[in-house]
Motif scaffolding. Structure first.
Motif, PDB file in Angstrom:
ATOM      1  N   VAL B  64       0.893  17.600  10.260  1.00  0.00           N
ATOM      2  CA  VAL B  64       1.190  17.163   9.029  1.00  0.00           C
ATOM      3  C   VAL B  64       2.686  16.412   8.910  1.00  0.00           C
ATOM      4  N   GLU B  65       2.947  15.377   8.516  1.00  0.00           N
ATOM      5  CA  GLU B  65       4.141  14.798   8.372  1.00  0.00           C
ATOM      6  C   GLU B  65       4.267  14.323   6.883  1.00  0.00           C
ATOM      7  N   PHE B  66       5.520  14.903   6.090  1.00  0.00           N
ATOM      8  CA  PHE B  66       5.595  14.505   4.700  1.00  0.00           C
ATOM      9  C   PHE B  66       6.224  13.083   4.446  1.00  0.00           C
ATOM     10  N   ARG B  67       5.655  12.461   3.415  1.00  0.00           N
ATOM     11  CA  ARG B  67       6.467  11.212   3.066  1.00  0.00           C
ATOM     12  C   ARG B  67       6.661  11.454   1.583  1.00  0.00           C
ATOM     13  N   ASP B  68       7.926  11.307   1.230  1.00  0.00           N
ATOM     14  CA  ASP B  68       8.195  11.082  -0.378  1.00  0.00           C
ATOM     15  C   ASP B  68       7.993   9.843  -0.965  1.00  0.00           C
ATOM     16  N   MET B  69       7.293   9.737  -2.204  1.00  0.00           N
ATOM     17  CA  MET B  69       7.172   8.667  -2.818  1.00  0.00           C
ATOM     18  C   MET B  69       7.363   8.884  -4.242  1.00  0.00           C
ATOM     19  N   PRO B  70       7.827   8.180  -5.089  1.00  0.00           N
ATOM     20  CA  PRO B  70       7.823   8.296  -6.478  1.00  0.00           C
ATOM     21  C   PRO B  70       6.409   8.601  -7.022  1.00  0.00           C
ATOM     22  N   TRP B  71       6.551   9.397  -8.217  1.00  0.00           N
ATOM     23  CA  TRP B  71       5.186   9.968  -8.689  1.00  0.00           C
ATOM     24  C   TRP B  71       4.151   8.749  -9.070  1.00  0.00           C
ATOM     25  N   PRO B  72       4.574   7.536  -9.735  1.00  0.00           N
ATOM     26  CA  PRO B  72       3.560   6.698 -10.042  1.00  0.00           C
ATOM     27  C   PRO B  72       3.064   6.027  -8.920  1.00  0.00           C
ATOM     28  N   SER B  73       3.624   6.035  -7.604  1.00  0.00           N
ATOM     29  CA  SER B  73       2.956   5.390  -6.367  1.00  0.00           C
ATOM     30  C   SER B  73       2.061   6.292  -5.763  1.00  0.00           C
ATOM     31  N   LEU B  74       2.100   7.672  -6.063  1.00  0.00           N
ATOM     32  CA  LEU B  74       1.401   8.674  -4.930  1.00  0.00           C
ATOM     33  C   LEU B  74      -0.108   8.583  -4.986  1.00  0.00           C
ATOM     34  N   ILE B  75      -0.667   8.477  -6.374  1.00  0.00           N
ATOM     35  CA  ILE B  75      -2.164   8.507  -6.320  1.00  0.00           C
ATOM     36  C   ILE B  75      -2.884   6.875  -5.997  1.00  0.00           C
ATOM     37  N   PRO B  76      -2.002   5.904  -6.375  1.00  0.00           N
ATOM     38  CA  PRO B  76      -2.514   4.518  -5.638  1.00  0.00           C
ATOM     39  C   PRO B  76      -2.474   4.718  -4.054  1.00  0.00           C
ATOM     40  N   ALA B  77      -1.234   5.488  -3.452  1.00  0.00           N
ATOM     41  CA  ALA B  77      -1.108   5.247  -2.295  1.00  0.00           C
ATOM     42  C   ALA B  77      -2.386   6.098  -1.623  1.00  0.00           C
ATOM     43  N   LEU B  78      -2.794   7.007  -2.133  1.00  0.00           N
ATOM     44  CA  LEU B  78      -3.829   7.782  -1.656  1.00  0.00           C
ATOM     45  C   LEU B  78      -4.951   7.333  -1.552  1.00  0.00           C
ATOM     46  N   ALA B  79      -5.429   6.674  -2.808  1.00  0.00           N
ATOM     47  CA  ALA B  79      -6.579   5.909  -3.033  1.00  0.00           C
ATOM     48  C   ALA B  79      -6.801   4.854  -2.036  1.00  0.00           C
ATOM     49  N   GLN B  80      -5.754   4.227  -1.774  1.00  0.00           N
ATOM     50  CA  GLN B  80      -5.737   2.944  -0.647  1.00  0.00           C
ATOM     51  C   GLN B  80      -5.748   3.434   0.509  1.00  0.00           C
ATOM     52  N   GLY B  81      -5.445   4.710   0.987  1.00  0.00           N
ATOM     53  CA  GLY B  81      -5.440   5.335   2.266  1.00  0.00           C
ATOM     54  C   GLY B  81      -4.148   4.999   3.078  1.00  0.00           C
ATOM     55  N   ARG B  82      -3.057   4.918   2.400  1.00  0.00           N
ATOM     56  CA  ARG B  82      -1.714   4.709   2.842  1.00  0.00           C
ATOM     57  C   ARG B  82      -1.178   6.046   3.310  1.00  0.00           C
TER      58      ARG B  82
END
Lengths: 223, 274
Positions: B64-82
């Protein structure tokens, strides 16, 4: 206490600054290469090239950087996955291309058209006239207006944190969130780092401007 | 301030953990400004969710590799498979259950009403009658205030959204809002960091928290996550991790209550029911 924390974090802040500088370098190089091509197309190109160049430049000068960054990361990322750093390079690179094309268009058009006519009259081709007569004079005028572009792109790199590029601003936010406060002092240090890079960069550019001055067209200091 | 430190700082945000092998690396999105769950200190990811994820990765042999993103971006990024999974103090809500799949819940949270330490106001003063309340935009607390206070006739409050809770509290301390509503963990974190705030009331939510993967679990991670959560809970590693960051926190039984609006809690739950 916060000063101690900041001192301990200096390597990470500098690491963030280094990421910002890498981003800036990529963006400015992209902008330089494609901006110059776009400017040549706008000035000398076939009307179709000219109009598409103008359209490109109007579009990318007219969209906020933040929106471009989000579009490149999420929008483009819909079709093919793109990492945060290249997405930021792409977004800011497109914008810088549009802005730099206007710098290049300005300096190219500042070379009197009579010179091209004269070059053609002594047997140069159009390409030769541009390469040997117009560009050598035009590019030497670039550093002045280009210092603006340098400064504004440096500051724009701070926006890349929204898509997960861990640059200087984000490193600053890490300190703020791990200490749950100290916003003013941390961002003051971050601001100072940006300022120093901006100032040093501009000094280099001004020095280049002086070194490249066209004899007879100096900026006249002290007269 | 050695070169090594600088090198670590450069790769922060791309730090890889877990077993080093040719196997696939999963990208875990974190919002590293959310202590005690996830934050960065001197270039290193820290927090309950981070350490627990490292323990789960080791237990389940995941990279597992951690990637930091600002909160408002996180759920969209997961939903999109980023990103492949989401590792933070993530509340389980019906809206989120529509777009992502949750692991078994490992925590329950309530919300606390924070005011400035020198504020003479009580919980009624700050949740009613012309008061201004701050919360993180997109957070469950924001949604709760909107639904229960802002949209309710006669209550008359103004709600302000912030990118994170540090700025929400900062704004309250300058006097622009009367209160900030945040989770118990975050509220206690502010107090233990010496911020001049105090709790004037608790909104009992029993809000479950969990890890999340993309809807439909295309990377087939849920079973490993669930198994790993149960294993670190049973081995005592979980309690140790929680108490490293929140010494006073009481450990909930895992899994905590599983709301029935979550598809991934329908029997058989991958990695848990078997």
């Amino acid at each position: 206490m916060i000063f101690e924390i900041i001192i301990n974090h200096i390597p990470y802040l500098l690491g963030g600054l280094w990421v910002a500088i890498q981003l800036l370098a990529c963006v400015l190089v992209i902008g330089f290469v494609f901006g110059l091509l776009l400017a040549l197309a706008e000035v000398y190109g076939h009307w179709s090239l000219r109009w598409s160049g103008i359209a490109f430049e109007r579009v990318f000068r007219g969209i906020p950087e933040l929106v471009l960054i989000l579009m490149c990361f999420y929008g483009v990322g819909n079709w093919f996955p793109i990492d945060p750093f290249p997405a930021a390079v792409l977004a800011l690179g497109l914008r810088s291309t549009a802005y730099q094309s206007q710098i290049f268009r300005g300096v190219i058009q500042a070379v009197p058209t009579g010179q091209v006519a004269a070059a053609r009259a002594i047997g140069m081709s159009g390409v030769q006239a541009v390469c040997h007569v117009v560009l050598p004079q035009a590019l030497r005028q670039v550093p002045g207006p280009w210092s603006n572009e340098f400064s504004s792109e440096l500051k724009a790199t701070s926006l890349a944190y929204v898509i997960g590029v861990v640059e200087l601003t984000r490193q600053g936010k890490y300190i703020i969130s791990s200490t749950q406060g100290n916003i003013l002092i941390v961002f003051a240090v971050v601001a100072l780092l940006y300022f120093v890079v901006n100032w040093l960069g501009n000094r280099v550019i001004y020095r280049a401007e002086r070194a490249l001055e066209i004899p007879g067209l100096e900026r006249g200091e002290g007269d | 301030m050695t070169f090594r430190h600088l090198a670590i700082a450069l790769v922060a945000g791309h730090a890889s953990i877990g077993s080093a092998s040719a196997q696939e690396t999963y990208v875990a999105g974190v919002e590293a400004s959310f202590p005690p769950w996830a934050y960065v200190e001197e270039g290193e990811f820290k927090g309950i969710a981070i350490d627990a994820m490292r323990a789960i990765a080791e237990d389940q042999n995941l990279d597992v590799e951690f990637r930091d993103m600002p909160w408002p971006s996180l759920i969209p990024a997961l939903a999109q498979g980023r990103i492949d999974l989401l590792v933070t103090g993530l509340n389980v809500t019906p809206e989120r259950a529509e777009v992502l799949d949750f692991s078994i819940p490992w925590w329950e949270n309530d919300d606390e009403i924070l005011v400035a330490a020198d504020s003479g106001k009580n919980m009624i003063d700050v949740l009613c009658c012309g008061a201004t309340i701050g919360a993180q935009g997109g957070a469950t607390q924001y949604a709760w205030i909107e639904e229960n206070l802002v949209n309710r006739e006669g209550v008359d409050v103004t709600l302000r959204g912030y990118e994170d809770y540090v700025v929400a509290v900062e704004d309250m301390l300058t006097g622009r809002t009367d209160a900030v509503v945040t989770s118990t963990d975050t509220a206690e974190e502010f107090i233990s960091n010496g911020r001049p705030v105090r709790i004037v009331g608790t909104i009992q939510q029993n809000q479950p928290q969990a890890l999340a993967v993309q809807k439909g679990d295309p990377r087939e991670l849920l079973a490993s996550l669930n198994r790993g959560i149960v294993n670190i809970y049973e081995s005592g590693a979980w309690e140790e991790i929680v108490h490293t960051y929140s010494p006073q926190a009481s450990i909930r039984q895992i899994p905590t209550a599983m709301p029935d609006f979550v598809d991934s809690y329908e029997e058989p739950i991958p990695g848990y029911s078997d």
